[in-house]
Every structure is written in C-alpha cells, then in structure tokens.
Design a protein around this motif. Structure first.
Motif, PDB file in Angstrom:
ATOM      1  N   LYS A  13       4.614 -13.117   8.268  1.00 40.63           N
ATOM      2  CA  LYS A  13       5.597 -12.989   7.180  1.00 40.63           C
ATOM      3  C   LYS A  13       6.829 -13.845   7.458  1.00 40.63           C
ATOM      4  N   GLN A  14       7.233 -13.886   8.730  1.00 43.37           N
ATOM      5  CA  GLN A  14       8.409 -14.702   9.085  1.00 43.37           C
ATOM      6  C   GLN A  14       8.143 -16.170   8.761  1.00 43.37           C
ATOM      7  N   ALA A  15       6.957 -16.629   9.094  1.00 44.23           N
ATOM      8  CA  ALA A  15       6.605 -18.035   8.818  1.00 44.23           C
ATOM      9  C   ALA A  15       6.505 -18.288   7.314  1.00 44.23           C
ATOM     10  N   LEU A  16       5.933 -17.342   6.590  1.00 43.00           N
ATOM     11  CA  LEU A  16       5.771 -17.517   5.132  1.00 43.00           C
ATOM     12  C   LEU A  16       7.128 -17.563   4.432  1.00 43.00           C
ATOM     13  N   ARG A  17       8.115 -16.897   5.022  1.00 45.36           N
ATOM     14  CA  ARG A  17       9.457 -16.926   4.423  1.00 45.36           C
ATOM     15  C   ARG A  17      10.033 -18.349   4.425  1.00 45.36           C
ATOM     16  N   THR A  18       9.563 -19.195   5.365  1.00 44.09           N
ATOM     17  CA  THR A  18      10.130 -20.558   5.473  1.00 44.09           C
ATOM     18  C   THR A  18       9.431 -21.535   4.535  1.00 44.09           C
ATOM     19  N   TYR A 345     -10.131 -16.895   7.696  1.00 47.93           N
ATOM     20  CA  TYR A 345     -10.345 -17.296   6.290  1.00 47.93           C
ATOM     21  C   TYR A 345     -10.863 -16.136   5.458  1.00 47.93           C
ATOM     22  N   HIS A 346     -11.673 -15.295   6.032  1.00 50.47           N
ATOM     23  CA  HIS A 346     -12.261 -14.176   5.281  1.00 50.47           C
ATOM     24  C   HIS A 346     -11.344 -12.960   5.217  1.00 50.47           C
ATOM     25  N   THR A 347     -10.106 -13.098   5.762  1.00 49.27           N
ATOM     26  CA  THR A 347      -9.172 -11.978   5.729  1.00 49.27           C
ATOM     27  C   THR A 347      -8.488 -11.912   4.366  1.00 49.27           C
ATOM     28  N   ASP A 348      -8.457 -10.738   3.769  1.00 48.26           N
ATOM     29  CA  ASP A 348      -7.763 -10.581   2.478  1.00 48.26           C
ATOM     30  C   ASP A 348      -6.265 -10.474   2.754  1.00 48.26           C
ATOM     31  N   VAL A 349      -5.520 -11.511   2.449  1.00 49.27           N
ATOM     32  CA  VAL A 349      -4.086 -11.554   2.770  1.00 49.27           C
ATOM     33  C   VAL A 349      -3.214 -11.095   1.603  1.00 49.27           C
ATOM     34  N   ARG A 350      -3.833 -10.708   0.506  1.00 46.17           N
ATOM     35  CA  ARG A 350      -3.030 -10.335  -0.662  1.00 46.17           C
ATOM     36  C   ARG A 350      -2.130  -9.131  -0.394  1.00 46.17           C
ATOM     37  N   PRO A 351      -2.607  -8.100   0.337  1.00 44.65           N
ATOM     38  CA  PRO A 351      -1.686  -6.981   0.626  1.00 44.65           C
ATOM     39  C   PRO A 351      -0.476  -7.437   1.459  1.00 44.65           C
ATOM     40  N   LEU A 352      -0.723  -8.329   2.421  1.00 48.41           N
ATOM     41  CA  LEU A 352       0.385  -8.818   3.262  1.00 48.41           C
ATOM     42  C   LEU A 352       1.388  -9.604   2.422  1.00 48.41           C
ATOM     43  N   LEU A 353       0.889 -10.400   1.477  1.00 49.95           N
ATOM     44  CA  LEU A 353       1.788 -11.192   0.619  1.00 49.95           C
ATOM     45  C   LEU A 353       2.554 -10.289  -0.339  1.00 49.95           C
ATOM     46  N   ALA A 354       1.895  -9.251  -0.833  1.00 49.91           N
ATOM     47  CA  ALA A 354       2.590  -8.293  -1.714  1.00 49.91           C
ATOM     48  C   ALA A 354       3.710  -7.612  -0.934  1.00 49.91           C
ATOM     49  N   GLU A 355       3.431  -7.319   0.330  1.00 50.87           N
ATOM     50  CA  GLU A 355       4.434  -6.692   1.204  1.00 50.87           C
ATOM     51  C   GLU A 355       5.600  -7.650   1.432  1.00 50.87           C
ATOM     52  N   LEU A 356       5.285  -8.908   1.649  1.00 50.21           N
ATOM     53  CA  LEU A 356       6.335  -9.918   1.854  1.00 50.21           C
ATOM     54  C   LEU A 356       7.234 -10.002   0.630  1.00 50.21           C
ATOM     55  N   ARG A 357       6.624  -9.997  -0.568  1.00 50.32           N
ATOM     56  CA  ARG A 357       7.419 -10.096  -1.788  1.00 50.32           C
ATOM     57  C   ARG A 357       8.320  -8.864  -1.932  1.00 50.32           C
ATOM     58  N   ALA A 358       7.778  -7.733  -1.602  1.00 52.49           N
ATOM     59  CA  ALA A 358       8.598  -6.508  -1.660  1.00 52.49           C
ATOM     60  C   ALA A 358       9.764  -6.629  -0.676  1.00 52.49           C
ATOM     61  N   ASP A 359       9.481  -7.173   0.510  1.00 54.61           N
ATOM     62  CA  ASP A 359      10.553  -7.388   1.502  1.00 54.61           C
ATOM     63  C   ASP A 359      11.632  -8.306   0.928  1.00 54.61           C
ATOM     64  N   LEU A 360      11.189  -9.270   0.090  1.00 55.41           N
ATOM     65  CA  LEU A 360      12.123 -10.253  -0.478  1.00 55.41           C
ATOM     66  C   LEU A 360      12.764  -9.738  -1.769  1.00 55.41           C
TER      67      LEU A 360
END
Ligand code: LRH
Ligand code: MN
Length: 393
Positions: A13-18, A345-360
């Motif tokens: 999440k820290q990296a995605l924020r950049t 690649y086969h990991t579903d990252v959508r929950p993590l991204l939804a969490e990141l957006r909520a953090d933001l």
C-alpha cells in the motif's frame, strides 16, 4: 504469499500511494478509426472541459494528478491560465505532445521531409511546444513522428535519419535545464514500408546521441506481435533511458484499447520489471501515461477502469516474493521461479486496493462512485452546442 500478512500489505500500500498515472486530454474527446469517429454526448468542447473530466478521474482514483496535452488539439490563448484552471481543479498539466502528423505539408514527412522548408516548419512546431512547456510548467516534450515511406526507393533511408538527428538536436538544445525530450517509436502506421523511428533500438540510439535529457517512450501498442515488451523495459531501465510509457492494450496493432484489457498478464510482467528496477515512484522519473482512444465506450469510466487496471497490475507486481524468486533463480529452479511470479499474478488484489482507497478517504469502488456521482448526466446537459473536441483527423 498470504495477502493477510500485514507487513506485506503495508509495504504494498505504501508503494501504491506513490504511483502516478497521467491521463491524455485526447482520450476525453471523440476519437475513432479511419472508418468512423463516433460522437458521444457530453464530450468536451475545449481543453478546459477535458481538464475538468481528468480532474474527476483524479478525485475518484487519487493517482491521476496530471493531464497530457496535445498541440494543436489543446491550443489555447493563455497557457498560464489553463495551468491555473487545472490547479483549481486539483490537477496539473503534464507532457506536451507535439503534432507533426496532421498537416498536408507532412505527406512525405515532417522533420525528415526531403523539402528543407517543410523540415523548418516542423522543427518550428517542436520549438513552439517547448515555449508552451515554459508556460504550462511541463517537464516533458513528447515526440512521436508518423514519418516514413510507403514504397522501396521512395526516399533515402539514411538521409532521413540525418534529417531526424538534425531536428532532434536543435530541439534538444532548446530544452531548459529541468526539461526532457521523450522520443516515441512505432513499428508502422501511417507509413507502411519504413518508419523513421520504428523500434526501441532506433529511439535509444538517437537519445544516446542527444544526451541525458533525451529518453525513450514505450507505447505498448507500437510493437510487432509477440514482442517481449518487458525485456525492452528491463534493458532501458538498466541503462537509464526509459523515460515514459504510453499505456494501452491491443489484440492486433495500435488498437489503443484500455490498458490491461487485452493482455493483463503482459501489463503485470511490465510492472514486475518496473518494481524490480525500483522505478515505480516519481523520484525514478518515469512518466506513466495512458494513450488510449475510447471509440465506442463511455470515456471517463474507461479511463477510470484503465487507472484501476494499472493499479491492479502494480499491486500484483509488488506482491512478488522477491527473495524467493531470486533464490529459485539462483538455484536454477525453473518451475519454482515461475511459480513465485504466477502466485503473485493469481492473487486477487482488489480487496487490498479497496482498502488503500478507504485509507486515502476515497470510495473503495471508483467506477460505482462515478456512476453515482451524476457527473455524466451533468455534462451531457451542460455541453450542448459548440464543437465537440476530437482528433480532427
Ligand atoms: C501515435 C500515438 C502518439 C500520440 C498519438 C495520439 O500512435 O501513440 O503517442 O501522439 O498516438
Ligand atoms: Mn502513444
């Protein structure tokens, strides 16, 4: 690799924020193919309305703070005023794209044209774009040349390279200290025999000849079928000559479809090389731009979806267990190494991204948020009359 592993989630999440993704002004306007440009309701009529739409994408995704302009499609009387308007909307003006591919004089080429007068006209446009950068505060001048020939013998391949080098040199020398020249290559179209900047090698060679402020743009739709684009990414990153991406996707040629739509695995492999090269953050200096045309689909949702596709590919790439991968590679464990990558690649990252957006403080589902916003209904009602913006091809 367990996604519930808190340190991993925080690191990712820290990296995605950049992450920063630049959207193209022309993707908000009407576009199409040589067969038909389909007009859509609510399409912008001027650069101000394009920027307003781009600002919506940034407000909903949080990672699209700049808008690339294309000259003359985005020509205005007061670029400083346009930059101020963008700032008021919460975005900034990004790369300035020159256009020496739509004037009748450029039929036999622009900067490579046999006629010195035509070459002069083309170079003057490139220099005008640097003047515009001075006023918009843009760092990047992006150059794509449609220049090429259609029949063997039509022109001297070597002489055209000399003309290209001369034009690039004059433009490069005009750049300010903090400005860059980004050279984009493309295998073919609109020329069908030679293209004067057809591949990464030609672009790289010209950028080497020019100097440190010249770098290569990889447009993901500009390669021969089967080209391993992530190899080009790894190579140019290693030599410090990767300046930018024009992200889109394709099934056949330069289809300019939503990035990640045609080949999400390729986008993942590309972002894996970016992460492996520690080149994701703004400090690495790579401009991640979209270059797409939404001929039949609604434009703003298509661009939001594209930004989400890049985020998803990036999150998967950030989940690669680099230590396990390196160990398997060192051990010559072919299947083991491949499995490490495929696991991410086969990991579903959508929950993590939804969490990141909520953090933001953002809606976890930007597509749904846009649909609920009523923005489309508003621009459809307001943008009546006037001339809808488009490629004008
Ligand atoms: C050429 C290209 C270039 C832009 C144009 C809109 O195919 O990719 O980057 O100038 O599309
Ligand atoms: Mn492009």
């Amino acid at each position: 690799m367990t996604q519930t592993d808190a340190p991993t989630r925080d690191r990712v999440k820290q990296a995605l924020r950049t992450q920063r993704i630049e959207t193209p002004s022309w993707a908000y306007a009407n576009s199409g193919t040589r067969f038909k440009v389909f007009a859509q309701e609510g399409v912008p009529r001027d650069p101000y309305e394009k920027i307003a739409d781009a600002a919506v994408v940034h407000r909903l995704t949080g990672v699209a703070p700049t808008v690339a302009l294309h000259i003359p499609w985005d020509r205005v009387d007061d670029y400083a005023d346009l930059a101020r308007y963008a700032a008021d909307q919460g975005v900034a003006l990004g790369a300035i794209n020159a256009n020496v591919f739509q004037d009748n004089d450029y039929k036999l080429g622009s900067v490579t044209n046999p006629d010195p007068g035509v070459r002069r006209k083309a170079i003057d446009h490139l220099l005008e774009c640097v003047d515009i950068m001075d006023r918009t505060g843009s760092r990047d001048l992006k150059l794509w040349f449609s220049d090429g020939t259609n029949y063997p013998g039509q022109d001297d391949i070597r002489a055209r390279q000399d003309r290209l080098a001369t034009a690039l040199r004059e433009t490069y020398d005009r750049l300010g200290d903090d400005q860059r020249l980004l050279l984009e290559y493309k295998l073919f179209e609109p020329a069908f025999y030679t293209t004067d900047v057809p591949d990464w090698g030609t672009a790289y060679a010209h950028c080497l000849e020019l100097g440190p402020k010249a770098q290569v743009v990889i447009d993901t739709g500009h390669h021969a079928p089967g080209t391993n684009i992530e190899f080009i990414v790894a190579f140019l990153l290693r030599v410090g000559k990767l300046g930018a991406f024009d992200f889109n996707s394709r099934f056949y040629a330069d289809d300019d479809l939503m990035v990640g739509a045609a080949d999400p695995f390729q986008l993942f492999r590309i972002m894996h090389e970016i992460v492996r090269g520690d080149a994701l953050g703004p400090e690495a200096g790579i401009a991640f731009m979209l270059d797409q045309c939404h001929n039949i689909e609604p434009k703003i949702p298509a661009i939001i979806r594209s930004v989400l596709n890049v985020q998803e590919a990036t999150a998967k790439a950030l989940l690669v267990d680099a230590a396990a991968l390196a160990a398997a590679q060192r051990a010559g464990d072919v299947l083991g190494a491949n499995a490490v990558l495929m696991d991410a690649y086969h990991t579903d990252v959508r929950p993590l991204l939804a969490e990141l957006r909520a953090d933001l403080g953002l809606d976890p589902d930007p597509m749904a948020a846009y649909a609920r916003s009523g923005y489309f209904e508003r621009i459809r009602a307001e943008r009546v009359g006037g001339q809808q913006a488009g490629w004008g091809a």
